[in-house]
Design a protein around this motif. Structure first.
Motif, PDB file in Angstrom:
ATOM      1  N   LEU A  26      -0.922  -0.705 -14.203  1.00 30.88           N
ATOM      2  CA  LEU A  26      -0.743  -0.982 -12.760  1.00 30.88           C
ATOM      3  C   LEU A  26       0.108  -2.262 -12.425  1.00 30.88           C
ATOM      4  O   LEU A  26       0.430  -2.001 -11.413  1.00 30.88           O
ATOM      5  CB  LEU A  26      -2.259  -1.186 -12.166  1.00 30.88           C
ATOM      6  CG  LEU A  26      -3.039   0.016 -12.206  1.00 30.88           C
ATOM      7  CD1 LEU A  26      -4.339  -0.040 -11.711  1.00 30.88           C
ATOM      8  CD2 LEU A  26      -2.468   1.378 -11.647  1.00 30.88           C
ATOM      9  N   THR A  27       0.049  -3.189 -13.519  1.00 33.22           N
ATOM     10  CA  THR A  27       0.578  -4.626 -12.851  1.00 33.22           C
ATOM     11  C   THR A  27       1.603  -5.035 -13.806  1.00 33.22           C
ATOM     12  O   THR A  27       2.535  -5.958 -13.114  1.00 33.22           O
ATOM     13  CB  THR A  27      -0.394  -5.796 -13.087  1.00 33.22           C
ATOM     14  OG1 THR A  27      -0.986  -5.628 -14.454  1.00 33.22           O
ATOM     15  CG2 THR A  27      -1.675  -5.416 -12.033  1.00 33.22           C
ATOM     16  N   THR A  55       2.658   3.974  -8.136  1.00 28.24           N
ATOM     17  CA  THR A  55       2.222   3.276  -9.307  1.00 28.24           C
ATOM     18  C   THR A  55       1.030   3.870  -9.921  1.00 28.24           C
ATOM     19  O   THR A  55       0.965   4.005 -11.230  1.00 28.24           O
ATOM     20  CB  THR A  55       2.117   1.527  -8.961  1.00 28.24           C
ATOM     21  OG1 THR A  55       3.387   1.304  -8.740  1.00 28.24           O
ATOM     22  CG2 THR A  55       1.780   1.089 -10.301  1.00 28.24           C
ATOM     23  N   CYS A  90      -2.299  -7.260  -6.879  1.00 26.31           N
ATOM     24  CA  CYS A  90      -2.417  -6.842  -8.270  1.00 26.31           C
ATOM     25  C   CYS A  90      -3.541  -7.525  -9.044  1.00 26.31           C
ATOM     26  O   CYS A  90      -4.371  -6.554  -9.773  1.00 26.31           O
ATOM     27  CB  CYS A  90      -0.947  -7.012  -9.170  1.00 26.31           C
ATOM     28  SG  CYS A  90       0.250  -6.086  -8.720  1.00 26.31           S
ATOM     29  N   MET A 109       0.709  -1.213  -0.266  1.00 29.11           N
ATOM     30  CA  MET A 109       0.092   0.083   0.116  1.00 29.11           C
ATOM     31  C   MET A 109       0.882   1.417  -0.068  1.00 29.11           C
ATOM     32  O   MET A 109       0.632   2.302  -0.595  1.00 29.11           O
ATOM     33  CB  MET A 109      -0.979   0.080   1.291  1.00 29.11           C
ATOM     34  CG  MET A 109      -1.709  -1.015   1.220  1.00 29.11           C
ATOM     35  SD  MET A 109      -3.101  -1.223  -0.344  1.00 29.11           S
ATOM     36  CE  MET A 109      -3.944   0.386  -0.214  1.00 29.11           C
ATOM     37  N   LEU A 135       1.854   1.588  -3.774  1.00 30.36           N
ATOM     38  CA  LEU A 135       0.616   1.553  -4.714  1.00 30.36           C
ATOM     39  C   LEU A 135       0.509   3.230  -5.161  1.00 30.36           C
ATOM     40  O   LEU A 135       0.363   3.273  -6.178  1.00 30.36           O
ATOM     41  CB  LEU A 135      -0.521   1.120  -3.631  1.00 30.36           C
ATOM     42  CG  LEU A 135      -2.038   1.239  -4.987  1.00 30.36           C
ATOM     43  CD1 LEU A 135      -1.698   0.322  -6.143  1.00 30.36           C
ATOM     44  CD2 LEU A 135      -3.021   0.555  -4.110  1.00 30.36           C
ATOM     45  N   LEU A 153      -6.482  -5.441  -7.989  1.00 26.20           N
ATOM     46  CA  LEU A 153      -6.716  -4.245  -8.788  1.00 26.20           C
ATOM     47  C   LEU A 153      -6.933  -4.317  -9.997  1.00 26.20           C
ATOM     48  O   LEU A 153      -8.009  -3.643 -10.546  1.00 26.20           O
ATOM     49  CB  LEU A 153      -5.364  -3.710  -8.652  1.00 26.20           C
ATOM     50  CG  LEU A 153      -4.608  -2.935  -7.401  1.00 26.20           C
ATOM     51  CD1 LEU A 153      -3.171  -2.440  -7.554  1.00 26.20           C
ATOM     52  CD2 LEU A 153      -5.622  -1.846  -6.920  1.00 26.20           C
ATOM     53  N   SER A 157       2.073  -9.373  -3.432  1.00 28.96           N
ATOM     54  CA  SER A 157       1.829  -8.281  -4.262  1.00 28.96           C
ATOM     55  C   SER A 157       1.216  -8.840  -5.587  1.00 28.96           C
ATOM     56  O   SER A 157       0.265  -7.949  -6.097  1.00 28.96           O
ATOM     57  CB  SER A 157       3.470  -7.762  -4.768  1.00 28.96           C
ATOM     58  OG  SER A 157       4.078  -7.305  -3.643  1.00 28.96           O
ATOM     59  N   ILE A 165       5.046  -0.425  -7.498  1.00 31.16           N
ATOM     60  CA  ILE A 165       4.619  -1.926  -7.500  1.00 31.16           C
ATOM     61  C   ILE A 165       5.606  -2.866  -8.319  1.00 31.16           C
ATOM     62  O   ILE A 165       6.100  -3.948  -7.828  1.00 31.16           O
ATOM     63  CB  ILE A 165       3.276  -2.180  -7.639  1.00 31.16           C
ATOM     64  CG1 ILE A 165       2.464  -1.518  -6.552  1.00 31.16           C
ATOM     65  CG2 ILE A 165       3.095  -3.808  -7.575  1.00 31.16           C
ATOM     66  CD1 ILE A 165       1.206  -1.694  -6.856  1.00 31.16           C
TER      67      ILE A 165
END
Length: 311
Positions: free
Chosen positions: A243-244, A98, A281, A92, A95, A284, A277, A258
């Motif tokens: 994001l990932t 990212t 992801c 967090m 996050l 998310l 993690s 991340i």
């Protein structure tokens, strides 16, 4: 609508459980002894065995997985073998960085790709269309880590305009956002062009032109509005990937997000940090897909009506 959202959130639960099971199983195949890693090289066998018992490593696989899921529900994803910090809190903390990079990259992509996609569609089968598609092909084919290195050489080493890495002021965000956003722009440009070509010769477009509506207004109000759904889908999917999957860009620019966290954790064989993690992801990605579906309803009332019926 609210009932639909609740239903979609409930549908996310089995997806997250299956994903977490696969990740938990895959991390168990990486080899090595987590107890030995946590205890250190100088620990005795008795100490290692005691730590192994405390960590529950002697339990059967499904017992360990169920215990992990119980902790996951309460936000307990374990502790890092390397730093000893809580995995969830560490994730967090990274996050927002990212999200900042991803938001800036998507903004760059939208500013570049949507006008370019419309322009190439309007000028189909001309040199302008060809030039736009060459740009898209180049962007899709080019590795973002290579582009990142080229931008560092040009703007950091040669011109000295932007920093080469790290996170401090707004200027440290420019090069990473351009690196990630350029690849996204190429994909969204192709989607925008294809979607615009589907609507640009529809009857309602011809009718609007026959009424004397200016061409720019026809394209903007009637064409783009009806072509937005595939474009929103492409943007949502790219946001999920940012994001990932921005590991390379964050590594090249030493961006504390991340992606960099996962890369460092894999290098150090920090299994709890990697496992937690990746699971976060996946959560998310599910949330981003839900948000994209809700954005559909905002731009297309027909979809909102369908959601209301489903609810």
């Amino acid at each position: 609508m609210i009932r639909y959202i609740i239903k979609r959130i409930l549908q996310m639960i089995p997806v997250i459980l299956v994903t977490s099971l696969l990740i938990f199983w895959a991390m168990g195949l990486t080899g090595g002894d987590p107890a030995r890693t946590k205890a250190g090289e100088k620990a005795t066998e008795e100490q290692v065995e005691q730590i192994r018992e405390e960590m529950g490593l002697n339990d059967p696989f499904f017992v360990r997985y169920v215990n992990y899921v119980k902790g996951m529900v309460t936000g307990d994803l374990g502790e890092s073998y390397v730093t000893g910090k809580d995995v969830f809190k560490t994730f967090m903390e990274r996050l927002p960085n990212t999200l900042l990079l991803g938001g800036a990259a998507v903004l760059v992509a939208i500013i570049v790709s949507i006008p370019l996609g419309i322009y190439t569609a309007v000028n189909q089968n001309t040199w302008k269309d060809t030039a736009g598609m060459i740009f898209a092909l180049f962007g899709v084919s080019m590795p973002n880590f290579w582009l990142g290195l080229m931008l560092i050489i040009l703007f950091s080493l040669k011109l000295g305009i932007f920093p080469s890495g790290g996170k401090a002021g707004w200027d440290t965000l420019v090069l990473p956002a351009l690196t990630v956003g350029f690849g996204l722009a190429a994909l969204i440009t192709r989607t925008t062009r294809s979607s615009m070509l589907d609507v640009i010769r529809q009857d309602y477009m011809t009718t609007a032109r026959a009424k004397g509506v200016p061409e720019k207004k026809v394209i903007r109000k009637h064409g783009l509005k009806n072509a937005l759904i595939p474009i929103i889908t492409a943007i949502g999917l790219q946001m999920s990937l940012v994001l990932t999957g921005s590991v390379l860009a964050e590594t090249v620019f030493s961006w504390p997000g991340i992606g960099r966290l996962v890369y460092d954790s894999i290098s150090k064989r920090d299994i709890p940090m990697v496992t937690g993690s990746i699971i976060m992801c996946s959560v998310l990605m599910c949330l981003v897909n839900l948000i994209v579906d809700l954005v559909y309803a905002f731009f297309d009332p027909r979809i909102k009506a369908q959601y209301s019926k489903k609810g």
